[in-house]
Motif scaffolding. Structure first.
Motif, PDB file in Angstrom:
ATOM      1  N   ALA A  65      -2.574  -5.513   3.624  1.00 24.32           N
ATOM      2  CA  ALA A  65      -2.340  -5.603   2.178  1.00 24.32           C
ATOM      3  C   ALA A  65      -0.936  -5.158   1.772  1.00 24.32           C
ATOM      4  CB  ALA A  65      -3.392  -4.771   1.444  1.00 24.32           C
ATOM      5  N   LYS A  66      -0.123  -4.779   2.754  1.00 19.90           N
ATOM      6  CA  LYS A  66       1.267  -4.367   2.503  1.00 19.90           C
ATOM      7  C   LYS A  66       1.352  -3.233   1.473  1.00 19.90           C
ATOM      8  CE  LYS A  66       2.907  -9.053   3.576  1.00 19.90           C
ATOM      9  NZ  LYS A  66       2.958  -8.732   5.009  1.00 19.90           N
ATOM     10  N   LEU A  67       0.584  -2.197   1.717  1.00 15.36           N
ATOM     11  CA  LEU A  67       0.497  -1.087   0.761  1.00 15.36           C
ATOM     12  C   LEU A  67       1.633  -0.090   1.010  1.00 15.36           C
ATOM     13  CD1 LEU A  67      -3.374  -0.517   0.682  1.00 15.36           C
ATOM     14  CD2 LEU A  67      -1.944  -1.876  -0.873  1.00 15.36           C
ATOM     15  N   ASP A  68       2.813  -0.436   0.538  1.00 16.73           N
ATOM     16  CA  ASP A  68       3.953   0.455   0.737  1.00 16.73           C
ATOM     17  C   ASP A  68       3.944   1.636  -0.225  1.00 16.73           C
ATOM     18  OD1 ASP A  68       4.599  -0.913  -1.565  1.00 16.73           O
ATOM     19  OD2 ASP A  68       6.568  -1.585  -0.886  1.00 16.73           O
ATOM     20  N   ASN A  69       2.916   1.732  -1.067  1.00 15.05           N
ATOM     21  CA  ASN A  69       2.724   2.906  -1.928  1.00 15.05           C
ATOM     22  C   ASN A  69       1.765   3.910  -1.305  1.00 15.05           C
ATOM     23  OD1 ASN A  69       0.497   1.202  -2.242  1.00 15.05           O
ATOM     24  ND2 ASN A  69       0.151   1.791  -4.385  1.00 15.05           N
ATOM     25  N   LEU A  70       1.370   3.675  -0.054  1.00 12.76           N
ATOM     26  CA  LEU A  70       0.478   4.576   0.680  1.00 12.76           C
ATOM     27  C   LEU A  70       1.269   5.322   1.747  1.00 12.76           C
ATOM     28  CD1 LEU A  70      -2.459   5.534   1.559  1.00 12.76           C
ATOM     29  CD2 LEU A  70      -2.367   3.624   3.195  1.00 12.76           C
ATOM     30  N   MET A  71       1.109   6.650   1.787  1.00 16.50           N
ATOM     31  CA  MET A  71       1.668   7.442   2.877  1.00 16.50           C
ATOM     32  C   MET A  71       0.552   8.253   3.516  1.00 16.50           C
ATOM     33  SD  MET A  71       4.829  10.203   3.033  1.00 16.50           S
ATOM     34  CE  MET A  71       5.978   8.995   2.389  1.00 16.50           C
ATOM     35  N   VAL A  72       0.314   8.008   4.796  1.00 18.80           N
ATOM     36  CA  VAL A  72      -0.654   8.780   5.564  1.00 18.80           C
ATOM     37  C   VAL A  72       0.096   9.919   6.240  1.00 18.80           C
ATOM     38  CG1 VAL A  72      -2.386   8.744   7.391  1.00 18.80           C
ATOM     39  CG2 VAL A  72      -2.023   6.710   5.960  1.00 18.80           C
ATOM     40  N   LYS A 101      13.018   9.766   2.914  1.00 20.96           N
ATOM     41  CA  LYS A 101      13.510   8.697   3.779  1.00 20.96           C
ATOM     42  C   LYS A 101      12.485   7.585   3.925  1.00 20.96           C
ATOM     43  CE  LYS A 101      15.627   7.751   8.273  1.00 20.96           C
ATOM     44  NZ  LYS A 101      16.147   8.322   9.532  1.00 20.96           N
ATOM     45  N   LEU A 102      11.224   7.956   4.140  1.00 17.25           N
ATOM     46  CA  LEU A 102      10.177   6.936   4.259  1.00 17.25           C
ATOM     47  C   LEU A 102      10.077   6.117   2.976  1.00 17.25           C
ATOM     48  CD1 LEU A 102       7.307   8.834   6.136  1.00 17.25           C
ATOM     49  CD2 LEU A 102       8.504   6.788   6.946  1.00 17.25           C
ATOM     50  N   GLU A 103      10.123   6.796   1.838  1.00 11.22           N
ATOM     51  CA  GLU A 103       9.959   6.081   0.570  1.00 11.22           C
ATOM     52  C   GLU A 103      11.169   5.234   0.221  1.00 11.22           C
ATOM     53  OE1 GLU A 103       6.626   8.888  -1.583  1.00 11.22           O
ATOM     54  OE2 GLU A 103       8.726   9.172  -2.163  1.00 11.22           O
ATOM     55  N   SER A 104      12.287   5.497   0.880  1.00 11.90           N
ATOM     56  CA  SER A 104      13.476   4.677   0.632  1.00 11.90           C
ATOM     57  C   SER A 104      13.459   3.378   1.439  1.00 11.90           C
ATOM     58  CB  SER A 104      14.740   5.467   0.991  1.00 11.90           C
ATOM     59  OG  SER A 104      14.885   5.605   2.399  1.00 11.90           O
ATOM     60  N   ILE A 105      12.556   3.289   2.414  1.00 13.44           N
ATOM     61  CA  ILE A 105      12.469   2.096   3.260  1.00 13.44           C
ATOM     62  C   ILE A 105      11.683   1.020   2.504  1.00 13.44           C
ATOM     63  CG2 ILE A 105      11.660   1.138   5.451  1.00 13.44           C
ATOM     64  CD1 ILE A 105      11.867   3.992   6.608  1.00 13.44           C
ATOM     65  N   LYS A 106      12.329  -0.055   2.160  1.00 13.88           N
ATOM     66  CA  LYS A 106      11.692  -1.107   1.361  1.00 13.88           C
ATOM     67  C   LYS A 106      11.266  -2.265   2.278  1.00 13.88           C
ATOM     68  CE  LYS A 106      12.612   1.376  -2.215  1.00 13.88           C
ATOM     69  NZ  LYS A 106      11.548   2.216  -2.809  1.00 13.88           N
TER      70      LYS A 106
END
Length: 283
Positions: free
Chosen positions: A173-180, A230-235
């Protein structure tokens, strides 16, 4: 556009700062008051929660049910005393809750319970919380709300097949708003993770499931923040994973890397010794 601008402004607001030693003292007080277990697995996530609540998550301090909040899903629900300590600092639970922890009639149980303000999931059954977090992230993505979901899992917990099903769906689902965030302390209830079920490289496994992945010292708060940013900056359109190397029982010398403190209880002498150590810890 107006909604997005509003959310951006709320993200930039100053947040309360959470002191790890103070949080650990609250955990010790709760555990002693309730003659409760699970201190070791609460202590290993203190710094992670400190930085999530203190710097990275969006929420309304006056309203834990703010519909625009970011989500903190504690999938390893047995570490909930660490989250309760944060909720106490926020004023979402009171001193009476801390003093009555695990007593008859208390609303604070030994596992995460969604009836408590600030707890998003009931996660006593390991492996299920991440699936709820994936659902929350999916709803936010489809609604274009800008909300993020941070889901904390244990390294022992990821033995559960439901964790990997949730990861597959998150990538699909390409959930780039999820961080595990993996609390990789090397232990689970019955022994070390290597003894119970060898995990190999957790980072490599997340990467193979199409996550953007970083490793971090889970007790270095500046490093934690840098890794999250850094993770959240990766688009990339991919979900994120942060593998946090932690110490079970961190902060109290006689508990550190001693797996007996998964189920051991404090007596009066051990309680006093823990408080003395924490009173002398850096602020």
């Amino acid at each position: 556009m107006a909604k997005s601008f509003k959310l951006l402004i709320k993200r930039s607001n100053m947040k309360p700062q959470f002191n790890p030693s103070s949080l650990r003292r609250t955990v010790v007080e709760m555990a002693f008051a309730g003659n409760a277990v699970h201190l070791g697995c609460a202590f290993s996530i203190i710094e992670l929660l400190s930085r999530l609540y203190g710097r990275h998550m969006r929420y309304d301090e006056s309203n834990p049910d703010d519909p625009s909040r970011d989500y903190l899903v504690l999938s390893k629900g047995h570490g909930v005393m660490a989250q309760y300590a944060c909720l106490y600092e926020l004023g979402w639970i009171g001193r009476n809750d801390i003093d009555a922890y695990f007593h008859d009639g208390s609303r604070l149980k030994g596992l995460s319970d969604a009836h408590v303000p600030g707890c998003e999931v009931t996660s006593g059954t390991l492996g299920h919380g991440l699936s709820v977090g994936v659902g929350l992230a999916l709803a936010a993505a489809r609604g274009k709300t800008g909300q993020k979901c941070y889901a904390i899992v244990g390294d022992g917990e990821i033995n559960e097949g439901s964790i990997w099903e949730a990861m597959l769906f998150a990538a699909h689902a390409k959930l780039d708003n999820l961080m595990v965030i993996v609390d990789a302390n090397g232990f689970q209830a019955m022994g070390t993770t290597d003894e119970v079920m060898q995990l190999g490289s957790i980072s490599a496994k997340f990467s193979a499931f199409d996550f953007d992945v970083l490793k971090v010292d889970g007790h270095d708060m500046d490093a934690i923040s840098a890794a999250i940013e850094k993770l959240e900056s990766i688009k990339s359109g991919r979900p994120k994973a942060l593998v946090a190397q932690t110490v079970k029982g961190k902060g109290v010398s006689y508990m550190e890397n001693v797996n007996a403190w998964h189920y051991s209880r404090l007596n009066q002498d051990l309680y006093a010794k823990a408080l003395r150590e924490l009173e002398g810890a850096p602020q």
